[in-house]
Write a protein that holds these residues in place. Structure first.
Motif, mmCIF file in Angstrom:
data_model
loop_
_atom_site.group_PDB
_atom_site.id
_atom_site.type_symbol
_atom_site.label_atom_id
_atom_site.label_comp_id
_atom_site.label_asym_id
_atom_site.label_seq_id
_atom_site.Cartn_x
_atom_site.Cartn_y
_atom_site.Cartn_z
ATOM 1 N N GLY A 78 0.625 -1.312 -0.128
ATOM 2 C CA GLY A 78 -0.045 -0.169 0.281
ATOM 3 C C GLY A 78 1.193 1.395 -0.092
ATOM 4 O O GLY A 78 2.168 1.140 0.220
ATOM 5 N N ASP A 131 -8.491 2.868 -5.521
ATOM 6 C CA ASP A 131 -7.232 2.984 -4.722
ATOM 7 C C ASP A 131 -6.557 3.487 -5.288
ATOM 8 O O ASP A 131 -6.200 3.408 -7.061
ATOM 9 N N ARG A 182 -3.748 4.998 -5.579
ATOM 10 C CA ARG A 182 -1.931 5.149 -5.450
ATOM 11 C C ARG A 182 -1.475 5.865 -6.357
ATOM 12 O O ARG A 182 -1.852 3.958 -6.793
#
Length: 169
Positions: free
Chosen positions: A8, A47, A49
């Motif tokens: 992550g 997500d 990211r």
């Protein structure tokens, strides 16, 4: 197409960017009619990211991913994987090009030394500050140094038969 990413990412300190290396408006590889920005948009749906693409059989690259994983959480994918190839296309690169680390953000991508510096911005102290300092070095000098290491990485650091990162999980 579903894909699994390891790790992550926490956005610690960030450094203002000069200009992106690859604009996501240029997402088509010559002769390819697919809109890879659209085709890979699901990678960022849940997500947002960035995703670090790396050479999965390069010992230097695997060591770099392990370092990033141990010092911050990141999403990453081997360049040789199907997801990696799709993200390379999204970045305007040949899907078989494993010559450079690539950092893919939702709206743009970075290659070579720009990718390394951008990745450093996402890692904990002192790396964002080091990235800010290294950004003072002209891009052509940084990429010259990057290319010299990248072109000799197998000779210097060796090569694995398969991706070590996913074997660790």
């Amino acid at each position: 197409m579903a894909t699994m990413f390891a790790g992550g990412l926490s956005l610690a300190a960030t450094v203002p960017r000069r200009i992106p290396i690859i604009s996501m408006s240029a997402t088509r590889v010559s002769g390819d009619k697919t809109d890879w920005m659209e085709a890979t948009s699901t990678f960022f749906d849940k997500d947002s990211r960035p995703i670090m693409l790396y050479d999965g059989v390069c010992n230097l690259c695997n060591g770099g991913v392990k370092f990033v994983r141990d010092n911050d959480r990141n999403r990453y994918e081997a360049l040789q994987s199907e997801s990696g190839k799709m993200l390379l296309r999204r970045s305007g690169r040949n899907p078989d090009d494993i010559s450079s680390v690539v950092l893919v953000e939702k709206e743009r991508s970075y290659i070579k030394s720009e990718a390394v510096l951008k990745i450093m911005e996402y890692i904990n102290l002192p790396f964002p500050q080091l990235a800010l300092f290294l950004n003072l070095v002209p891009l052509f000098i940084r990429d010259f140094a990057y290319d010299n290491v990248a072109n000799n990485r197998y000779n210097i650091f060796g090569k694995s038969e398969s991706c070590e990162i996913y074997a660790d999980q």
